[in-house]
Design a protein around this motif. Structure first.
Motif, short mmCIF file in Angstrom:
data_model
loop_
_atom_site.label_atom_id
_atom_site.label_comp_id
_atom_site.label_asym_id
_atom_site.label_seq_id
_atom_site.Cartn_x
_atom_site.Cartn_y
_atom_site.Cartn_z
N ILE A 146 2.96 52.61 21.43
CA ILE A 146 4.28 52.33 20.85
C ILE A 146 4.38 50.82 20.64
N PRO A 147 4.54 50.35 19.40
CA PRO A 147 4.60 48.91 19.14
C PRO A 147 5.81 48.28 19.82
N VAL A 148 5.61 47.10 20.39
CA VAL A 148 6.70 46.39 21.06
C VAL A 148 7.78 46.01 20.05
N HIS A 149 7.36 45.63 18.85
CA HIS A 149 8.32 45.15 17.85
C HIS A 149 9.08 46.27 17.16
N SER A 150 8.62 47.51 17.33
CA SER A 150 9.29 48.63 16.66
C SER A 150 9.15 49.88 17.52
#
Length: 206
Positions: A146-150
């Protein structure tokens, strides 16, 4: 002779979505009761035998992949766009998540019946393949991130285990004939097929 190129004007825009023309995938994952969930997605790329998928969180597909890390990546042709669209307003998640309710989704258990598509057994993975799709890729999942930014979607790293192709698009045993195979393209929420061939790369083997 004036060789000056005419300047092409651009504008900065803020589009709500960036589906700038990618193949549609029907992702088959296994439910808890061994039935199959079919999820239309349009975020993917492949390199070698690795396929990277983008999947929204909160749906049935990611839940299934976290429980059983294998799937079938089915690639429909343009003639199946209506079958794909029949799946669009449904989710296999019950109860329907609030954000999906807001977008008009409803619960549908039997995605095969909803789409008019046909299951066929896979060789290795548990989810079935979709008979009508010209390409069907059995795959194992190696990583879910899971991307930190999204934090609203997951990046799925899958490895192809078996690739199935309709006989009429196969040439020279292990090649796909690009003149006979055309993916269904999702282009800013509209469905397209490929146009006429323009040429080929120097590395093309056929």
């Amino acid at each position: 002779m004036d060789n000056t190129k005419q300047m092409i004007s651009t504008e900065t825009i803020q589009p709500k979505i960036l589906y700038y023309g990618t193949p549609v995938i029907l992702l088959n994952t296994l439910n808890e009761d061994d039935t199959v969930n079919i999820t239309p997605i349009s975020s993917s790329w492949a390199l070698g035998d690795y396929i990277v998928l983008g999947i929204g969180l909160g749906g049935k597909a990611i839940e299934n992949l976290e429980r059983l890390p294998e799937c079938v990546i089915n690639l429909p042709g343009p003639s199946l766009w209506e079958n794909v669209e029949q799946l669009a307003p449904y989710t296999g998640k019950n109860p329907v998540p609030v954000d999906k309710q807001q977008h008009g989704y409803s619960y549908q258990k039997d995605k095969y019946a909803a789409s008019g598509l046909t299951p066929v057994a896979s060789l290795t993975v548990k989810p079935s393949r979709i008979m009508e799709c010209p390409l069907q890729i059995e795959a194992s999942i190696h990583n879910i991130r899971i991307p930190v930014h999204s934090p609203d979607f997951a990046i799925i790293e899958a490895q192809a285990v078996h690739v199935h192709a309709h006989q009429d698009i196969i040439m020279d045993d292990n090649h796909i004939d690009p003149l006979k195979w055309s993916p269904l393209i999702y282009n800013f929420r509209h469905y397209f097929g490929l146009g006429h061939q323009l040429g080929k790369t120097y590395r093309a083997e056929t």
